[in-house]
Design a protein around this motif. Sequence first.
Motif, PDB file in Angstrom:
ATOM      1  N   THR A   1      10.445 -45.830  59.637  1.00  0.00           N
ATOM      2  CA  THR A   1      10.929 -45.357  60.731  1.00  0.00           C
ATOM      3  C   THR A   1      11.663 -43.918  60.675  1.00  0.00           C
ATOM      4  O   THR A   1      11.739 -43.666  59.354  1.00  0.00           O
ATOM      5  CB  THR A   1      11.993 -46.497  61.539  1.00  0.00           C
ATOM      6  N   SER A   2      11.913 -43.382  61.512  1.00  0.00           N
ATOM      7  CA  SER A   2      12.687 -41.973  61.557  1.00  0.00           C
ATOM      8  C   SER A   2      13.989 -42.285  60.928  1.00  0.00           C
ATOM      9  O   SER A   2      14.688 -41.558  60.333  1.00  0.00           O
ATOM     10  CB  SER A   2      12.582 -41.147  62.806  1.00  0.00           C
ATOM     11  N   ASP A   3      14.640 -43.490  61.258  1.00  0.00           N
ATOM     12  CA  ASP A   3      15.851 -43.682  60.676  1.00  0.00           C
ATOM     13  C   ASP A   3      16.009 -44.332  59.209  1.00  0.00           C
ATOM     14  O   ASP A   3      16.656 -43.659  58.397  1.00  0.00           O
ATOM     15  CB  ASP A   3      16.579 -45.034  61.492  1.00  0.00           C
ATOM     16  N   GLU A   4      14.961 -44.756  58.884  1.00  0.00           N
ATOM     17  CA  GLU A   4      14.715 -45.336  57.395  1.00  0.00           C
ATOM     18  C   GLU A   4      14.251 -43.942  56.594  1.00  0.00           C
ATOM     19  O   GLU A   4      14.713 -43.818  55.545  1.00  0.00           O
ATOM     20  CB  GLU A   4      13.443 -46.336  57.380  1.00  0.00           C
ATOM     21  N   GLU A   5      13.531 -43.037  57.205  1.00  0.00           N
ATOM     22  CA  GLU A   5      13.384 -41.810  56.329  1.00  0.00           C
ATOM     23  C   GLU A   5      14.405 -41.065  56.326  1.00  0.00           C
ATOM     24  O   GLU A   5      14.738 -40.597  55.265  1.00  0.00           O
ATOM     25  CB  GLU A   5      12.228 -41.039  57.258  1.00  0.00           C
ATOM     26  N   GLN A   6      15.299 -41.021  57.418  1.00  0.00           N
ATOM     27  CA  GLN A   6      16.664 -40.300  57.147  1.00  0.00           C
ATOM     28  C   GLN A   6      17.370 -40.893  56.020  1.00  0.00           C
ATOM     29  O   GLN A   6      17.857 -40.200  55.182  1.00  0.00           O
ATOM     30  CB  GLN A   6      17.145 -40.081  58.422  1.00  0.00           C
ATOM     31  N   ARG A   7      17.588 -41.954  56.011  1.00  0.00           N
ATOM     32  CA  ARG A   7      18.217 -42.714  54.708  1.00  0.00           C
ATOM     33  C   ARG A   7      17.898 -42.442  53.639  1.00  0.00           C
ATOM     34  O   ARG A   7      18.418 -42.263  52.568  1.00  0.00           O
ATOM     35  CB  ARG A   7      18.403 -44.164  55.496  1.00  0.00           C
TER      36      ARG A   7
ATOM     37  N   ARG B   1      15.951 -40.047  52.802  1.00  0.00           N
ATOM     38  CA  ARG B   1      16.236 -38.784  52.077  1.00  0.00           C
ATOM     39  C   ARG B   1      17.690 -38.371  51.663  1.00  0.00           C
ATOM     40  O   ARG B   1      17.668 -37.738  50.775  1.00  0.00           O
ATOM     41  CB  ARG B   1      15.737 -37.772  53.163  1.00  0.00           C
TER      42      ARG B   1
ATOM     43  N   GLU C   1       3.148 -39.251  51.120  1.00  0.00           N
ATOM     44  CA  GLU C   1       4.273 -39.501  51.929  1.00  0.00           C
ATOM     45  C   GLU C   1       5.592 -39.114  50.764  1.00  0.00           C
ATOM     46  O   GLU C   1       6.550 -38.551  51.054  1.00  0.00           O
ATOM     47  CB  GLU C   1       4.332 -40.724  52.730  1.00  0.00           C
TER      48      GLU C   1
ATOM     49  N   ARG D   1       8.255 -35.998  51.130  1.00  0.00           N
ATOM     50  CA  ARG D   1       9.638 -36.472  50.952  1.00  0.00           C
ATOM     51  C   ARG D   1      10.405 -35.859  50.016  1.00  0.00           C
ATOM     52  O   ARG D   1      11.620 -35.087  50.082  1.00  0.00           O
ATOM     53  CB  ARG D   1      10.012 -38.092  50.992  1.00  0.00           C
TER      54      ARG D   1
END
Length: 99
Positions: free
Chosen positions: A21-27, A29, A54, A58
Amino acid sequence: MTRDLYNVRPVGPGTGPTPLTSDEEQRARATLFTELGDVIADRGWARFPAYSPEERRRLVAVGRMLSAHWGIPVTVEAEDACAMRLSLAGHALGAQGTH
């Protein structure tokens, strides 16, 4: 003893991991930014596994974030099919080879 499994179906070959999810991706990174940034600051380069497109994207994004944060270019290069190398100038893969 044998048990019957109800409502169980075999998984097809096209099924893979679900995207973050976008939140998981942000965390993810943010964590890579901190962890890889510390290693790069200490020795000038870091190696990290990347098995999928992916994961490679990242790491490229993390390299850009580090470049913007430090004001120094951080290069991101593929070492092989399974690993990426992030490095500062003078520590690039083509400049020194692998360590």
